[in-house]
Design an enzyme around this catalytic site. Structure first.
Site, PDB file in Angstrom:
ATOM      1  N   HIS A  44       7.712 -81.759   6.674  1.00  0.00           N
ATOM      2  CA  HIS A  44       9.036 -82.144   6.164  1.00  0.00           C
ATOM      3  C   HIS A  44      10.120 -81.816   7.199  1.00  0.00           C
ATOM      4  O   HIS A  44      10.952 -82.653   7.539  1.00  0.00           O
ATOM      5  CB  HIS A  44       9.284 -81.375   4.859  1.00  0.00           C
ATOM      6  CG  HIS A  44      10.617 -81.600   4.223  1.00  0.00           C
ATOM      7  ND1 HIS A  44      10.768 -82.333   3.070  1.00  0.00           N
ATOM      8  CD2 HIS A  44      11.869 -81.197   4.551  1.00  0.00           C
ATOM      9  CE1 HIS A  44      12.036 -82.364   2.732  1.00  0.00           C
ATOM     10  NE2 HIS A  44      12.739 -81.675   3.617  1.00  0.00           N
ATOM     11  N   GLU A  45      10.070 -80.592   7.693  1.00  0.00           N
ATOM     12  CA  GLU A  45      11.136 -80.161   8.604  1.00  0.00           C
ATOM     13  C   GLU A  45      11.056 -80.894   9.946  1.00  0.00           C
ATOM     14  O   GLU A  45      12.073 -81.192  10.557  1.00  0.00           O
ATOM     15  CB  GLU A  45      11.105 -78.643   8.802  1.00  0.00           C
ATOM     16  CG  GLU A  45      11.197 -77.840   7.510  1.00  0.00           C
ATOM     17  CD  GLU A  45      12.353 -78.226   6.612  1.00  0.00           C
ATOM     18  OE1 GLU A  45      13.328 -78.834   7.096  1.00  0.00           O
ATOM     19  OE2 GLU A  45      12.285 -77.950   5.397  1.00  0.00           O
TER      20      GLU A  45
ATOM     21  N   GLU B  88      16.866 -86.378   3.019  1.00  0.00           N
ATOM     22  CA  GLU B  88      15.941 -85.558   2.233  1.00  0.00           C
ATOM     23  C   GLU B  88      14.859 -86.407   1.556  1.00  0.00           C
ATOM     24  O   GLU B  88      13.706 -85.997   1.466  1.00  0.00           O
ATOM     25  CB  GLU B  88      16.704 -84.730   1.198  1.00  0.00           C
ATOM     26  CG  GLU B  88      17.588 -83.656   1.803  1.00  0.00           C
ATOM     27  CD  GLU B  88      16.843 -82.711   2.728  1.00  0.00           C
ATOM     28  OE1 GLU B  88      15.599 -82.656   2.683  1.00  0.00           O
ATOM     29  OE2 GLU B  88      17.510 -82.044   3.537  1.00  0.00           O
TER      30      GLU B  88
ATOM     31  N   HIS C 181      12.589 -84.235   9.695  1.00  0.00           N
ATOM     32  CA  HIS C 181      14.054 -84.171   9.749  1.00  0.00           C
ATOM     33  C   HIS C 181      14.601 -84.337  11.165  1.00  0.00           C
ATOM     34  O   HIS C 181      15.775 -84.647  11.334  1.00  0.00           O
ATOM     35  CB  HIS C 181      14.553 -82.833   9.213  1.00  0.00           C
ATOM     36  CG  HIS C 181      14.797 -82.847   7.742  1.00  0.00           C
ATOM     37  ND1 HIS C 181      15.482 -83.857   7.113  1.00  0.00           N
ATOM     38  CD2 HIS C 181      14.460 -81.960   6.779  1.00  0.00           C
ATOM     39  CE1 HIS C 181      15.536 -83.583   5.825  1.00  0.00           C
ATOM     40  NE2 HIS C 181      14.925 -82.456   5.592  1.00  0.00           N
TER      41      HIS C 181
HETATM   42 ZN    ZN Z   1      14.765 -81.352   3.901  1.00  0.00          ZN
END
Ligand code: ZN
Length: 1014
Positions: free
Chosen positions: A414-415, A437, A418
């Site tokens: 997830h990170e 997000e 980003h």
């Molecule tokens: Zn996030």
């Protein structure tokens, strides 16, 4: 601890022994309040009718817009109507006005920021050279700033491209907008670049916001602190004066003046370190890319206690990936290090854009907002340096649980996602936070399917994200994904299930209807074209539409999904084949009438939206022939399709949960599905078995079918062994416990649920499961054991007690598997005495590892003893408490969720509200979760009124305002549902229990707390 008896007396007297005089007094006060409230409602209602939401009677609700001849619906809405009539109107709880935006006449270019932290004094000095370009002349420079002590003598324009430098006049502070407004004696001139100098100092505290001190215990057992940061969403302004809005990007050049015993990590690479004459060191970092202020990151920590694993290098691209944290935990972050490297490689290829910096660092810190539970982890989407709470990176390959491994994989992916969605292309404003997000939440699944294909993460996505947002998005006061304007509270509240889980679910839906390749091409073009700038959803629609060669109008399809709250429920009503008598054997094809309406737990006539629904279905025949039925778009209320399948074949809508909508079936088709589940459930794909359970219970909550139909559906679970349907079932069972847990029928319902899960319990058992070989069973084991113990099954409780006892007698060696600790601690405490509770508390006092701390807190929250509950809750608010700041609201939520002691927790929350609010009422730290959890079990008019009185008594609701509104809706919905369904559920359960051969009847250990249900 010795004060238990005393506390118990206080609690009892507070709760139950209210004298008649006091009752009269309270009645009079309530009466006066009601009169004032009515007067205010009338007054404000006349002035601004739009601000009042009134629950409209349900009389005008139609069951279906195309209710056909032979279709019989089992809706009980008429009964609901009578209930909703009794429920008082609720006024909308309005938030504060939106904040103003910083004028765009001056454009940020560069922050040259020198920071001198003093970890002993807990202060820092900031020296800022802020460079901006003037676009339109003005004599005012406006910057965000909060809690900084400015040295006025230093404010000056020190450089300008024209040579003319306006002179500083004075500055003022706009408290509401958090603006520092600096006036100059003359105007800045267009197309000129200026640099302003500002020196300031500020305190550093441990509040987990902005720059803060994190606590840890070093190798020698000494308590120490280090400096770390959390800037998102709006804390950068507490570190330096800046334009703290996501679209207003600039370059940061950071210098840190620090003690030589410390080492510094920040966004850029270290360029050089110079020793100074005073013994300190200046560390200079390379300039960052053009980035949003919320991405700023800084860590200053002891060289002796923090380090990194060896670098991993993608040599062809010259990118270094490293993972860092406390030296003691380095072996446990090796798995995260490997995942990080794989995910980085994967995304470089997937997006066809290389990660933009020469280094990417993942850093684990012990104290971090969000704690152990995945509370919308906006911790770590930082360019160059990604900061995680330790549980986000820690996974011990020898002892770690399957859920920890899954959590680490997803959060790291997830990170890293980003770095593209969020950092390379940022949302233009917080109102479209889902653009980063939602995407990161979706991409984590795509990447983990690549990294760990055997996990079939795609199936888990449906239960963990789609079902999760659907539960949160089913009340009249829910919000759309995309929000126009936001006040400060709303900026924090954007970090919720709607942004994360609904955002990612509609992205998955797009990927499915566009096809994986078209979708990938569209987002590649979107990212490439908008790199280093910001985007709106119109940009996304445009690039996705172009990727289809303009054959699909993505904006037209998707706008309803992002601008309307909620989602639809699709009713499938079949017109079955008829033999044409005149033409003899010739058959007329069957038809499907599909209709949509907004799904709502509390039906309101104000909701008339429609969506563009991608509709697909499975039928028994096509499944056997492996044929797919084509995609049909339903963009109106209703449409009719011709079907060729036989009347005796079932039809199931939304294969693989293709679209984010629920499905309801006509009774005959529902019965066909039921028969299939009971005879050979494996013929129905696993995601749809889970979907049938989740949808059917949800549809029963919306009064579209009888709740007894949902109970009949899950009867097949005795033969079910798969993770997906069982996870959906456990969630449904929890919901039923919330609704019926205090009802006299509940022990019998529990007995029924127990009979469903026992075959699975007996097959899974308590033994070690090799998670590499049998991932799903390993993931399912703790859920099954927890459920069976919660139903009071004696063998389960005995097992728990034995495991706990062994540890208790030899406390240096904890043989309880990590994945089972939370549940073993919980039932050992709930079924045990003071001894077990005290043992866990003593462990907590000495525990340094975040994951075990969380297990211990889970266990302590399970006490059924009222005085221990109050004592435990009180520890959360004590100065210097052993319960870490990051764990406090989660731990209170644990207590609030307990069927045994939630009434005590409710009293405690009310009595301590001012303290709770002072600490967490203005940010997103989980206080809304506390209100959400405590009201899950409020199912009576008396509880509703009590809650309303409490809500009305709070003038400033801060970031909890929306949850108060949602909880009011939720309680109203629960009251209506219970009134409509309890009698039929009671009848069904009694008839099933009478006819069954269940051998595990439970004694009635539930004492009904409410006598006002009927
Ligand atoms: Zn996030």
């Amino acid at each position: 601890m010795q004060a238990f008896d005393q506390i118990e007396t206080v609690v009892k007297s507070n709760t139950y022994n209210i004298s008649k005089k006091v009752c009269w007094l309270i009645s009079i006060v309530i009466g006066i309040c009601l009169v004032v409230l009515i007067a205010l409602t009338v007054y404000f209602g006349v002035r601004s009718p739009n601000e009042i939401i009134v629950y409209v009677e349900a009389t005008s609700l139609s069951t279906s817009t195309t209710n056909q001849n032979e279709i019989t619906t089992t809706t009980r809405r008429n009964e609901v109507t009578s209930t909703t009539n009794q429920i008082e109107t609720t006024a909308t709880i309005t938030p504060t006005p939106p904040v103003e935006r910083i004028p765009t006449n001056l454009k940020p270019v560069l922050y040259e920021w020198t920071i001198t932290p003093n970890l002993t004094d807990e202060t820092f000095v900031g020296d800022l050279l802020y460079t901006f370009t003037c676009l339109e002349s003005t004599n005012k420079l406006v910057l965000h700033m909060v809690d900084l002590n400015i040295d006025n003598s230093t404010i000056a324009i020190v450089n300008s491209s024209s040579g003319t430098m306006p002179v500083f006049d004075a500055w003022s502070y706009d408290d509401y907008n958090q603006f520092m407004i600096i006036d100059f004696s003359s105007d800045f001139q267009p197309e000129t670049i200026y640099t302003v100098h500002i020196v300031y100092w500020a305190a550093i505290d441990s509040d987990l916001e902005g720059l803060y001190l994190s606590n840890y215990v070093d190798a020698s057992g000494t308590s120490r602190t280090f400096l770390t940061s959390q800037m998102e969403p709006i804390y950068a302004r507490s570190a330096l004066p800046c334009v703290d809005e996501p679209a207003r990007k600039a370059v940061f050049r950071i210098t840190v003046n620090h003690d030589p015993s410390y080492v510094v990590w920040t966004n850029g690479e270290l360029e050089r370190s110079d020793a100074l004459v005073d013994g300190r060191v200046n560390s200079y970092f390379a300039p960052t890319l053009n980035m949003s202020t919320y991405l700023l990151a800084l860590i200053v920590a002891s060289k002796a206690d923090f380090a990194c694993l060896p670098d991993r290098v993608i040599s062809s691209k010259n990118i270094t990936s490293r993972t860092c944290g406390r030296t003691q935990i380095l072996p446990q972050i090796a798995y995260a290090d490997e995942v990080a490297f794989k995910a980085l490689n994967f995304f470089n290829e997937y997006f066809d854009i290389d990660y933009a910096l020469p280094k990417i660092e993942h850093f684990a810190v012990p104290d971090f907002e969000g704690g152990v539970s995945l509370r919308f982890s906006y911790q770590s989407l930082i360019l160059g340096l990604l900061i995680y709470a330790e549980p986000g990176l820690v996974f011990d390959e020898k002892t770690g649980s399957t859920s920890q491994q899954q959590y680490v994989t997803l959060i790291v992916a997830h990170e890293i996602a980003h770095q593209w969605f969020g950092n390379l292309v940022s949302p233009a404003w917080w109102g479209e936070l889902w653009l980063k997000e939602g995407f990161a939440n979706y991409m984590e699944t795509v990447a983990s399917d690549f990294i760990e294909p055997s996990w079939r993460q795609e199936e888990l996505f449906v239960i963990e994200k789609i079902f999760s947002f659907m539960k949160a998005d089913s009340l009249p006061t829910s919000r759309p994904i995309s929000v126009e304007s936001t006040n400060l509270a709303d900026i924090f509240l954007m970090f919720d299930r709607i942004t994360y889980d609904k955002g990612s679910s509609i992205i998955r839906m797009m990927a499915m209807f566009l096809g994986a390749e078209v979708f990938q091409q569209g987002i590649r073009n979107y990212l490439k074209s908008l790199s280093y700038s910001s985007a709106t959803q119109q940009d996304l629609w445009r690039y996705l539409t172009e990727a289809t060669n303009n054959t699909v109008d993505v904006e037209r399809i998707m706008t309803g999904w992002t601008h309307q709250a909620g989602y639809p429920v699709i009713e499938i009503n079949r017109i079955y084949t008829k033999n044409d008598q005149q033409l003899q054997q010739q058959k007329v094809n069957g038809e499907l009438i599909i209709t949509q309406q907004p799904f709502n737990l509390f039906p309101s006539t104000t909701k008339q939206e429609t969506w563009w629904v991608p509709f697909k279905y499975l039928d028994q025949a096509s499944l056997e022939l492996s044929n797919e039925n084509p995609l049909i778009w339903l963009n109106s209320t209703s449409t009719t399709l011709s079907v060729t399948t036989s009347d005796s074949n079932w039809i199931i809508g939304n294969p693989n949960y293709f679209g984010t909508y629920r499905v309801k079936y006509d009774p005959r088709n529902f019965q066909l599905i039921l028969t299939q589940l009971q005879t050979n459930h494996t013929l129905i794909p696993v995601i749809n078995r889970g979907a049938l359970i989740d949808d059917t219970f949800a549809v029963s909550r919306a009064f579209l079918i009888n709740a007894t139909d949902a109970y009949r559906l899950i009867d097949y679970l005795k033969d079910e062994r798969d993770f997906v349907p069982w996870t959906a079932a456990f969630s449904a069972i929890d919901q039923q416990e919330y609704l019926l847990g205090d009802n006299e029928i509940y022990p019998e319902i529990q007995s029924y649920f127990l009979s469903l899960v026992l075959p699975l319990y007996n097959s899974i058992g308590w033994g070690y499961i090799n998670q590499t070989a049998d991932w799903r069973r390993a993931l399912l084991q703790p859920k099954v054991l927890r459920a069976v113990c919660s139903f009071g099954y004696p063998e389960c409780i005995d097992r728990v007690k034995t495991m706990f006892r062994q540890w208790y007698l030899n406390s240096t060696e904890n043989g309880i598997p990590t994945s089972l600790r939370s549940l073993v601690y919980c039932f050992a405490v709930s079924e045990g005495s003071y001894e077990e509770f005290q043992f866990l508390w003593n462990r907590l006092e000495n525990e340094v590892e975040s994951i075990e701390t969380s297990n211990l807190l889970d266990g302590l929250a399970c006490t059924k003893d009222r005085s221990r509950t109050v004592w435990f809750l009180n520890q959360h608010l004590k100065d210097g408490s052993v319960i870490r700041e990051q764990d406090i609201t989660d731990s209170i939520v644990n207590v609030a969720s307990s069927r045994d002691v939630y009434p005590i927790a409710w009293i405690w929350i009310q009595e301590n509200w001012s303290k709770l609010f002072a600490k967490w009422g203005k940010t997103d730290s989980g206080l809304d979760d506390v209100i959400d959890e405590i009201t899950n079990r409020f199912v009576t008019v008396r509880q509703l009124n009590e809650f309303k009185i409490f809500a009305d008594s709070i003038v400033d609701k801060g970031t909890v305002y929306r949850q108060f509104q949602l909880s009011l809706d939720k309680i109203n919905a629960a009251i209506a549902w219970n009134t409509a369904n309890i009698a039929s559920i009671t009848e069904l359960i009694r008839s099933m229990n009478d006819s069954s051969t269940m051998s595990h009847r439970l004694s009635s250990f539930t004492i009904p707390l409410h006598d006002d249900l009927h």
